[in-house]
Design a protein around this motif. Structure first.
Motif, PDB file in Angstrom:
ATOM      1  N   TYR A 118       0.841  -1.193   0.000  1.00 61.09           N
ATOM      2  CA  TYR A 118       0.000   0.000   0.000  1.00 61.09           C
ATOM      3  C   TYR A 118       0.877   1.244   0.000  1.00 61.09           C
ATOM      4  CZ  TYR A 118      -3.662  -3.279   1.267  1.00 61.09           C
ATOM      5  OH  TYR A 118      -4.531  -4.331   1.275  1.00 61.09           O
ATOM      6  N   LEU A 137      -7.291   3.448  -3.969  1.00 60.65           N
ATOM      7  CA  LEU A 137      -8.213   3.099  -2.883  1.00 60.65           C
ATOM      8  C   LEU A 137      -8.854   4.347  -2.286  1.00 60.65           C
ATOM      9  CD1 LEU A 137      -6.116   0.345  -1.053  1.00 60.65           C
ATOM     10  CD2 LEU A 137      -7.765   0.086  -2.921  1.00 60.65           C
ATOM     11  N   THR A 170      -8.788   6.395   6.146  1.00 59.54           N
ATOM     12  CA  THR A 170     -10.108   5.901   6.563  1.00 59.54           C
ATOM     13  C   THR A 170     -10.896   5.420   5.347  1.00 59.54           C
ATOM     14  OG1 THR A 170     -10.088   7.467   8.377  1.00 59.54           O
ATOM     15  CG2 THR A 170     -12.222   6.514   7.817  1.00 59.54           C
ATOM     16  N   GLN A 171     -10.926   6.262   4.314  1.00 57.28           N
ATOM     17  CA  GLN A 171     -11.689   5.882   3.108  1.00 57.28           C
ATOM     18  C   GLN A 171     -11.121   4.630   2.444  1.00 57.28           C
ATOM     19  OE1 GLN A 171     -12.642   8.764   0.162  1.00 57.28           O
ATOM     20  NE2 GLN A 171     -13.581  10.175   1.612  1.00 57.28           N
ATOM     21  N   ALA A 172      -9.793   4.477   2.518  1.00 56.92           N
ATOM     22  CA  ALA A 172      -9.163   3.297   1.903  1.00 56.92           C
ATOM     23  C   ALA A 172      -9.360   2.058   2.775  1.00 56.92           C
ATOM     24  CB  ALA A 172      -7.680   3.565   1.686  1.00 56.92           C
ATOM     25  N   GLY A 173      -9.690   2.279   4.062  1.00 55.26           N
ATOM     26  CA  GLY A 173      -9.825   1.152   4.986  1.00 55.26           C
ATOM     27  C   GLY A 173      -8.471   0.548   5.332  1.00 55.26           C
ATOM     28  N   ILE A 174      -7.453   1.404   5.354  1.00 56.65           N
ATOM     29  CA  ILE A 174      -6.077   0.957   5.619  1.00 56.65           C
ATOM     30  C   ILE A 174      -5.556   1.687   6.851  1.00 56.65           C
ATOM     31  CG2 ILE A 174      -3.714   0.971   4.670  1.00 56.65           C
ATOM     32  CD1 ILE A 174      -5.496  -0.814   3.075  1.00 56.65           C
ATOM     33  N   ARG A 175      -4.859   0.962   7.737  1.00 57.76           N
ATOM     34  CA  ARG A 175      -4.218   1.608   8.888  1.00 57.76           C
ATOM     35  C   ARG A 175      -2.850   2.153   8.463  1.00 57.76           C
ATOM     36  NH1 ARG A 175      -4.959  -3.344  10.810  1.00 57.76           N
ATOM     37  NH2 ARG A 175      -2.694  -3.547  10.960  1.00 57.76           N
TER      38      ARG A 175
END
Ligand code: KG4
Ligand code: ZN
Length: 342
Positions: free
Chosen positions: A5, A28, A67-72
């Motif tokens: 990512y 993403l 947040t929108q990508a759903g990635i930390r």
């Protein structure tokens, strides 16, 4: 298979932007916080105001992109940043944040050239390889034609000798009293105008080089509106005359961009034209380029509007550099002037 990512940052001018994408590349998240409201009353971008706004907005924009990508954040495997060209104070905000993140996460840092990213936006939108191609970048600060041999090998064929195409749109908008930002305002006004009402100059069309010049057409609009005695201070034009001026100016710029791109295709023998930068959002320009490319039996790549104007997703060019392990050092600098990377 686990994908890497990427988190990318764009702060070169007046958009604070962050994007998350994969090595595919697939986008993403693509977040843009525009500062138009802050600069409108000055009639143009004020560098210090831009830098300060980037400082305030960048971290929230990055948070929202994740947040929108759903990635930390700890899942990010590479940081990309546009470090050139642009306003130096504005670029520095993005470059500093990118270095800090690369150090904190212990992941590679990749420096991306904003102009070359504008062409890469075509690759992103197409979802397939577009290289080799002729690249046309038409933005607020630059107008360039490239022979793009690959995503990482650009040869400059020609550039503007004075104003950029977008800059001419912005200045003509101001002359016509259409406000800021100028490009979309001129396009709206031109929609009800006659593009043949005024014969504005098509500079350098008789010149063999693939360079451009847009200050002549801008000055021609200025003199048509105010006469040569600027001290008299005529009010801006209105009604049909203003629409005709906008349409005739826009047509002059479009004619030059389409004709020089046609020559670049013929000279290089390439069959693909990729177009990026804010002015590529102009519908009449898109239609003119589409027609020219059809006449040449070539293929046109133009991203959707959101990927034409400044954004961080186009920094997915970083994926190509990542594959070649072209990482940036942690003393990476912000470089305001455009220098072709090779
Ligand atoms: O690529 P960009 O967002 O920022 C730079 O890298 O400069 O381009 C901004 C430029 C501005 O000059 C703006 O007036 C112009 O793109 N622009 C347009 C349109 N939308 C934006 N010019 C003509 N027609 C448009 N629809
Ligand atoms: Zn740009």
């Amino acid at each position: 298979m686990h994908s890497t990512y990427f988190l990318a940052i764009e702060t070169s001018c007046d958009e604070t932007a962050a994007a998350v994408f994969t090595e595919e590349p697939a986008i993403l998240a693509n977040l843009i916080a525009s500062q138009t409201d802050l600069h409108a009353r000055f009639g143009g971008v004020v560098p210090e105001v831009a830098a300060r706004a980037h400082l305030q907005r960048l971290l929230p924009v990055i948070d929202e992109a994740l947040t929108q990508a759903g990635i930390r954040l700890d899942q990010i495997g590479c940081i990309a940043v546009h470090n050139t060209p642009g306003l130096v104070g504005a670029l520095l905000v993005g470059v500093s944040a990118a270095k800090m993140l690369a150090v904190a996460l212990n992941v590679p840092l990749i420096a991306v050239n904003h102009i070359e990213s504008h062409i890469y936006a075509c690759r992103l939108a197409a979802g397939r390889d577009i290289f080799p191609c002729v690249g046309l970048v038409v933005s607020g600060g630059h107008t360039c034609l490239f022979h793009c041999r690959s995503a990482l090998s650009f040869e400059l064929l020609g550039a503007t000798l004075d104003d950029a195409a977008g800059e001419a749109f912005d200045k003509v908008a101001s002359i016509l009293g259409l406000g800021f930002p100028g490009g979309p305002a001129v396009e709206r006004e031109a929609a009800s105008g006659n593009p043949a009402a005024f014969q504005f100059p098509r500079s350098l069309l008789n010149d063999d080089r693939l360079d451009f010049s847009f200050s002549g057409v801008k000055t021609a609009v200025l003199y048509t509106v105010h006469g040569q005695d600027l001290a008299k201070g005529h009010p801006p034009p209105a009604g049909q005359r203003r629409a005709d001026l906008a349409a005739s100016f826009q047509q002059a710029v479009i004619d030059v961009l389409a004709e020089k791109s046609r020559r670049a295709l013929r000279r290089t023998g390439l069959r693909r034209l990729a177009v990026g930068g804010g002015v590529a959002a102009n519908r009449d320009l898109r239609a003119a380029l589409e027609q020219m490319v059809n006449e040449e039996g070539a293929e046109l790549f133009i991203p959707p509007m959101k990927l034409c104007t400044d954004n961080a997703a186009m920094a997915a060019l970083a994926v190509e550099k990542w594959r070649q392990q072209q990482f940036a050092p942690l003393d990476l600098d912000a470089i305001p002037a455009y220098t072709p990377t090779r």
